[in-house]
Enzyme design. Structure first.
Site: not given
Length: 418
Positions: A159, A244, A273
């Site tokens: 993801f 990531d 985030k």
């Protein structure tokens, strides 16, 4: 100040479908919003630290933390102060001009991460798209890959976001189906399979991009030695290693980067985030000068990327991480969390995965699904969220107290044994 006991008692009174403002707010949201999310039926109006309050005054312990965007808790005073101060000065200039927060933010983030350069963006998906462009351009200009032939190796069950390019290499049908035609140039191999990854590398491979821990897949930790093996083979074959760390980074697993658990350094990191402190979207690609340095003016950009407000908040985030306090809390409380959750294995739980204050709780097959458990936890004042059908994702703010953490686990145990 409200005590943990008082907050817990108030939280226990929460119930889905209760009368009051919640029902009306849910109806309005359902009527006017595209249905691209399936949220729990709670409507949050206020938040502080690890606790949130809904529009009817019920309190809930937040054990999701905005998918790691709220690593420092809701409304951390240092972050709120930084935002307030910058709001009174200047919030946006675009990259047509340089503002006084930009250089210090990039400098301080590069020093925190031990990297050469920083390219600020807004969302995590933008950071991933940026890393893809950087890897391709580096491949053509530096490695000498023929134009239009660059390949990037990714892992199944990944993801990295939901843009058209990113879902082109997703294996999740919900994210991918009916959004073609898909962007070429990606090779998918099983996550954790170093032999398959090695075999997939050829002369046109410019990068390997993986999550050090796969979050959306269920908080999947790769086999021991996998990340070190990826680093070794990419270095040997002159291929970039892109980590990531949008969910796993910035303290979530007990270190600045999850890669550090395997003593691995990537060539590029995508961050997001928590970099925005739960206040606004802030993302970045950080890494080597010879890779980020391939971009020239006009080849990539963002009106809001690196804006003054984002940089001011980002600098406050960097200061919090530079102390090491939050990484230490994640290590210490994370060990406690995994010990407590491990006691539930065999009692409705099949497996617990993760690192630090991040856990994937795999529900025993044949029992209730993870969505049903999420709703039952919400009814008892604890907010978690399912990922797929069988896994509860537990990721509380790193500032959570041990008493609140125990309350969350105790509530999960109650729900499982109901």
């Amino acid at each position: 100040m409200t005590t943990t006991t008082e907050r817990s008692a108030a939280a226990r009174s929460a119930a889905p479908g209760s009368a009051g403002q919640t029902a009306a707010a849910l109806v309005e949201a359902e009527a006017w919003t595209a249905h691209n999310y399936h949220p729990l039926p709670v409507v949050i109006a206020d938040a502080d630290g690890a606790w949130v309050t809904d529009v009817d005054g019920r309190r809930y312990l937040d054990c999701l933390a905005g998918y790691s965007a709220l690593n420092f808790g809701h409304r951390h005073p240092d972050l709120i102060a930084a935002a307030h101060a910058q709001l009174d000065r200047v919030t946006l200039t675009s990259r047509a001009f340089v503002h006084d927060q930009f250089g210090p933010f990039c400098h301080e983030l590069a020093e925190l991460c031990g990297t050469d350069l920083v390219l600020p963006m807004n969302t995590g998906a933008e950071a991933v798209e940026t890393a893809i462009k950087l890897a391709r351009k580096w491949g053509y200009q530096i490695k000498g890959v023929p134009d239009g032939r660059a390949k990037i190796i990714v892992a199944a069950d990944n993801f990295h976001g939901r843009t058209t390019t990113i879902i082109s290499f997703s294996t999740d049908p919900d994210a991918r189906n009916d959004f073609g035609p898909y962007t070429p140039g990606f090779v998918i191999v099983p996550y954790g399979d170093l032999d398959a990854l090695t075999a997939a590398i050829d002369d046109e491979t410019v990068a390997v991009m993986i999550e050090p821990i796969q979050g959306e897949a269920g908080v999947i930790v790769p086999p021991a030695g996998y990340l070190a093996g990826v680093r070794a083979v990419t270095a040997e074959r002159r291929v970039l290693f892109i980590a990531d760390e949008i969910q796993s980074g910035l303290g979530r697993t007990g270190t600045l980067f999850a890669c550090e658990h395997d003593d691995v350094r990537a060539d590029l990191y995508t961050l997001g985030k928590a970099l925005g402190g739960g206040i606004l979207p802030v993302s970045a690609v950080v890494g080597r000068r010879d890779v980020l340095g391939v971009l020239q003016p006009g080849e990539h950009g963002s009106t809001f990327g690196g804006n003054p407000l984002a940089c001011a908040v980002g600098r406050a985030v960097i200061r919090l991480l530079a102390t090491g306090e939050f990484q230490e809390r994640s290590r210490t409380l994370g060990a406690h969390l995994h010990c407590r959750l491990g006691e539930l294995v065999g009692h409705g739980v099949a497996e617990v995965r993760g690192r630090g204050l991040w856990a994937g709780v795999e529900i025993t097959p044949g029992d209730r699904g993870a969505r049903e458990l999420s709703e039952e936890l919400m009814a008892r004042g604890v907010l978690c969220k399912e990922t797929h059908d069988t896994t509860l994702r537990v990721a509380p703010p790193l500032m959570i107290s041990q008493a609140d953490l125990d309350h969350g686990v105790d509530t999960l145990a109650e729900v499982l044994t109901r």
